[in-house]
Design a protein around this motif. Structure first.
Motif, PDB file in Angstrom:
ATOM      1  N   PHE A  80       4.250   1.042  -8.084  1.00  0.00           N
ATOM      2  CA  PHE A  80       3.029   1.702  -7.619  1.00  0.00           C
ATOM      3  C   PHE A  80       1.817   0.795  -7.392  1.00  0.00           C
ATOM      4  CE2 PHE A  80       5.562   5.174  -9.218  1.00  0.00           C
ATOM      5  CZ  PHE A  80       5.378   6.137  -8.240  1.00  0.00           C
ATOM      6  N   SER A  81       1.855  -0.465  -7.807  1.00  0.00           N
ATOM      7  CA  SER A  81       0.705  -1.374  -7.617  1.00  0.00           C
ATOM      8  C   SER A  81      -0.601  -0.694  -8.019  1.00  0.00           C
ATOM      9  CB  SER A  81       0.611  -1.843  -6.160  1.00  0.00           C
ATOM     10  OG  SER A  81       1.768  -2.485  -5.743  1.00  0.00           O
ATOM     11  N   THR A  82      -0.646  -0.193  -9.254  1.00  0.00           N
ATOM     12  CA  THR A  82      -1.758   0.661  -9.668  1.00  0.00           C
ATOM     13  C   THR A  82      -3.116  -0.038  -9.690  1.00  0.00           C
ATOM     14  OG1 THR A  82      -1.375   0.274 -12.025  1.00  0.00           O
ATOM     15  CG2 THR A  82      -0.232   2.137 -11.016  1.00  0.00           C
ATOM     16  N   GLU A  83      -3.141  -1.341  -9.893  1.00  0.00           N
ATOM     17  CA  GLU A  83      -4.435  -2.052  -9.859  1.00  0.00           C
ATOM     18  C   GLU A  83      -5.021  -2.031  -8.454  1.00  0.00           C
ATOM     19  OE1 GLU A  83      -6.394  -3.437 -12.328  1.00  0.00           O
ATOM     20  OE2 GLU A  83      -4.986  -2.359 -13.623  1.00  0.00           O
ATOM     21  N   LYS A  84      -4.176  -2.256  -7.447  1.00  0.00           N
ATOM     22  CA  LYS A  84      -4.634  -2.274  -6.049  1.00  0.00           C
ATOM     23  C   LYS A  84      -4.792  -0.866  -5.489  1.00  0.00           C
ATOM     24  CE  LYS A  84      -1.817  -6.290  -5.174  1.00  0.00           C
ATOM     25  NZ  LYS A  84      -0.590  -6.705  -4.547  1.00  0.00           N
ATOM     26  N   PHE A  85      -3.942   0.051  -5.936  1.00  0.00           N
ATOM     27  CA  PHE A  85      -3.900   1.402  -5.368  1.00  0.00           C
ATOM     28  C   PHE A  85      -3.911   2.435  -6.495  1.00  0.00           C
ATOM     29  CE2 PHE A  85      -1.429  -1.497  -2.651  1.00  0.00           C
ATOM     30  CZ  PHE A  85      -2.216  -1.466  -1.511  1.00  0.00           C
ATOM     31  N   PRO A  86      -5.081   2.668  -7.111  1.00  0.00           N
ATOM     32  CA  PRO A  86      -5.135   3.571  -8.265  1.00  0.00           C
ATOM     33  C   PRO A  86      -4.925   5.046  -7.924  1.00  0.00           C
ATOM     34  CG  PRO A  86      -7.332   2.814  -7.679  1.00  0.00           C
ATOM     35  CD  PRO A  86      -6.375   2.047  -6.820  1.00  0.00           C
ATOM     36  N   ASP A  87      -5.028   5.400  -6.648  1.00  0.00           N
ATOM     37  CA  ASP A  87      -4.870   6.797  -6.251  1.00  0.00           C
ATOM     38  C   ASP A  87      -3.759   6.960  -5.219  1.00  0.00           C
ATOM     39  OD1 ASP A  87      -7.116   7.485  -7.785  1.00  0.00           O
ATOM     40  OD2 ASP A  87      -8.483   7.235  -6.085  1.00  0.00           O
ATOM     41  N   ALA A  88      -3.061   8.074  -5.320  1.00  0.00           N
ATOM     42  CA  ALA A  88      -2.157   8.535  -4.268  1.00  0.00           C
ATOM     43  C   ALA A  88      -2.756   9.840  -3.756  1.00  0.00           C
ATOM     44  CB  ALA A  88      -0.752   8.751  -4.809  1.00  0.00           C
ATOM     45  N   LEU A  89      -2.562  10.143  -2.488  1.00  0.00           N
ATOM     46  CA  LEU A  89      -3.197  11.307  -1.879  1.00  0.00           C
ATOM     47  C   LEU A  89      -2.182  12.143  -1.120  1.00  0.00           C
ATOM     48  CD1 LEU A  89      -5.737  12.928  -0.931  1.00  0.00           C
ATOM     49  CD2 LEU A  89      -5.891  11.290   0.965  1.00  0.00           C
ATOM     50  N   LEU A  90      -2.203  13.438  -1.376  1.00  0.00           N
ATOM     51  CA  LEU A  90      -1.412  14.389  -0.602  1.00  0.00           C
ATOM     52  C   LEU A  90      -2.394  15.308   0.122  1.00  0.00           C
ATOM     53  CD1 LEU A  90       1.811  16.090  -1.188  1.00  0.00           C
ATOM     54  CD2 LEU A  90      -0.125  17.621  -0.890  1.00  0.00           C
ATOM     55  N   LYS A 112       0.137   3.637  -2.010  1.00  0.00           N
ATOM     56  CA  LYS A 112      -0.023   2.205  -1.711  1.00  0.00           C
ATOM     57  C   LYS A 112      -0.549   1.978  -0.285  1.00  0.00           C
ATOM     58  CE  LYS A 112       3.250  -0.595  -3.283  1.00  0.00           C
ATOM     59  NZ  LYS A 112       4.541  -1.167  -3.740  1.00  0.00           N
ATOM     60  N   ASP A 113      -1.434   2.868   0.151  1.00  0.00           N
ATOM     61  CA  ASP A 113      -2.041   2.785   1.485  1.00  0.00           C
ATOM     62  C   ASP A 113      -1.039   2.969   2.619  1.00  0.00           C
ATOM     63  OD1 ASP A 113      -4.734   2.837   1.856  1.00  0.00           O
ATOM     64  OD2 ASP A 113      -4.988   0.677   2.136  1.00  0.00           O
ATOM     65  N   ILE A 114       0.118   3.549   2.314  1.00  0.00           N
ATOM     66  CA  ILE A 114       1.153   3.836   3.311  1.00  0.00           C
ATOM     67  C   ILE A 114       1.288   5.350   3.384  1.00  0.00           C
ATOM     68  CG2 ILE A 114       3.585   3.545   3.934  1.00  0.00           C
ATOM     69  CD1 ILE A 114       3.525   1.004   2.077  1.00  0.00           C
ATOM     70  N   THR A 115       1.204   5.907   4.592  1.00  0.00           N
ATOM     71  CA  THR A 115       1.236   7.358   4.756  1.00  0.00           C
ATOM     72  C   THR A 115       2.477   7.791   5.524  1.00  0.00           C
ATOM     73  OG1 THR A 115      -1.186   7.408   4.783  1.00  0.00           O
ATOM     74  CG2 THR A 115      -0.047   9.360   5.622  1.00  0.00           C
ATOM     75  N   HIS A 116       3.150   8.808   5.003  1.00  0.00           N
ATOM     76  CA  HIS A 116       4.296   9.423   5.665  1.00  0.00           C
ATOM     77  C   HIS A 116       4.198  10.936   5.502  1.00  0.00           C
ATOM     78  CE1 HIS A 116       6.590   5.835   6.622  1.00  0.00           C
ATOM     79  NE2 HIS A 116       6.258   5.359   5.441  1.00  0.00           N
TER      80      HIS A 116
END
Length: 177
Positions: A80-90, A112-116
């Motif tokens: 999840f690379s939580t330091e770089k990407f602390p949030d996931a968004l739906l 991780k700044d990738i959207t699908h």
């Protein structure tokens, strides 16, 4: 058109995860940071949920040292690379009501700044000033650059293979804004 917004009560909501591998599975929780659901004329039309990736908790590994090592690995760039990407968004892009309280959701999921795009079923019970919703969401981790021990990217993994899909069991309680 009557619009009604519900704010997710994070303390009364939960997200349980299950990740499977050849030799078994691991499970735990991850916290909702914030979110909302929007209804127009008593039908779900949109909403969003922010997940705090730094809150990943592992429930089935009871040894503290092993648990900490595993949690650190999930927080690393392998997952999840939580330091770089602390949030996931739906973000819900479409909600089709199938019958009373049951919807087919199309959403954009960003990890991780990738959207699908993803799809899942959502069951909702709406009360006068609150709602309860539940869903089982299946996510292919490899779409979000989580390739560690994936059979799609590595060969000869044997019993160290980790399946690409992980499962989220989401239970939401929300109140009228």
């Amino acid at each position: 058109m009557e619009t009604q917004n519900f704010k997710i009560a994070v303390a009364q909501s939960s997200v349980d995860w299950i990740g499977r591998k050849v030799t078994g599975a691991h499970n735990g929780t991850i916290a909702i940071k914030e979110g909302n659901l929007t209804f127009n004329n008593n039908e779900l039309t949109g909403g969003s949920i922010i997940i705090d990736t730094r809150s990943i908790n592992i429930l089935d590994v009871t040894d503290p040292a092993t648990n900490a090592q595993f949690a650190g690995h999930l927080a690393s760039d392998d997952f999840f690379s939580t330091e770089k990407f602390p949030d996931a968004l739906l973000e819900i892009t479409s909600a089709k009501q199938l019958d009373a309280g049951n919807y087919r959701i199309i959403a954009a999921l960003t990890i991780k700044d990738i959207t699908h795009g993803i799809e899942f079923s959502l069951e909702i019970v709406v009360n006068p000033d609150s709602l309860d919703a539940s869903a089982k969401v299946i996510i292919d981790r490899t779409k979000y650059n989580m390739k560690f021990r994936s059979g799609n990217f590595f060969t000869n993994l044997g019993d160290t293979l980790i399946y690409n899909e992980f499962e989220l069991n989401v239970n939401i309680h929300a109140t009228v804004l």
